[in-house]
Structure formats: structure tokens, C-alpha cells
Design an enzyme around this catalytic site. Sequence first.
Site: not given
Length: 174
Positions: A57, A59, A87, A90
Site C-alpha cells: 500500500h 502508506e 485501511c 495502514c
Amino acid sequence: MAIYDDERYMKEALKQAKKAYTLGEAPIGCVVIRNSDGKIVGRGYNRRNTDHTTLSHAEMTAIKKASKAQGDWRLEGYTIYVTLEPCPMCAGAIVQSRMDRCVYGAASPKSGCAGSIMDLFSVNEFNHQVETKSGVLSEECSEILSDFFKNLRFKLKSLKEEAGKESEVEDETI
């Protein structure tokens, strides 16, 4: 007290999102800045399909780069800017890294953990809470995601129609 130029840094996160879009990834981008001087110390964009791992991801990549640049996993005195609400994974990483702030653009009603579904940043039982600001350049952040998924649905529909035509041709030749 630091003065934040949230729109400026969200534009930097959007640049990262465009890199993901170019790869055919969901266009989510992120930057981490040091609050004391505003220097960007980590950048990331979604690469889940490219890297074949759910851990890629935006992040997670930006946090990893920021930690490496600073020589410490603790990112106290830092802010993360992300185009889509984090999410659970993260948001947890942001809390664990002890960042001061999380600024995001578009809300994520299906997986957002900075207020949409739950707010992991304000759980008093955790040893750290993260100040949150939402909706920064939300139109731009939402638009790039909407455009990506609209194009993806169009491509999938075209592929499905093409596959249907090919099976018709096969049926005629039998």
C-alpha cells in the site's frame, strides 16, 4: 507550533497516485513529511498487483522509506498525507510509527479506519493517538479513483464482450 501546507503536500501525494495509475494500480499516493521543516522524507504509491503482495500500500511504502531516511521506526514529529483514507493495516502502521498527524483526501466507506468505518487514530487504549484531518483536495483525490475504476470497468466489459464474440466464432466453426 508548525504551520501546515496541507494542500501542497496532498498535491505531492496525488503525483504518487498518478504513478500507480500509470502501472494499472488503484491510484493511491502518499508522502510523509518532517513537521519541523516540511521536508518530504518518504513517498509511496499503491503497488499491490505489481509486487504481488497486499503489503504494498502507498502508506506502507512511504512509512518504510521515511523510517529508513530517519534511521528510526519512530516518526514522532511527522505527518502522513494520503489520497485515500487509510485501511486498518495502514492506520495501524501509522499509529505504531507514532506519527503526529494523518491528512487524507477521499473517504473510504468500505475500508477506512480514520473515521469512516472506525477510527483507529483515536483509540484511547492505544499508547498513541494521531491527529486526523480529512477532505483535503477530496474532489481531486476522488476523481482520480473514480476515473480509474470507470476505465477498469470499461476494459473488463470490452474484454468480456470480445470473449463472447470469440466463443460465437468457435461455435460457428464446430
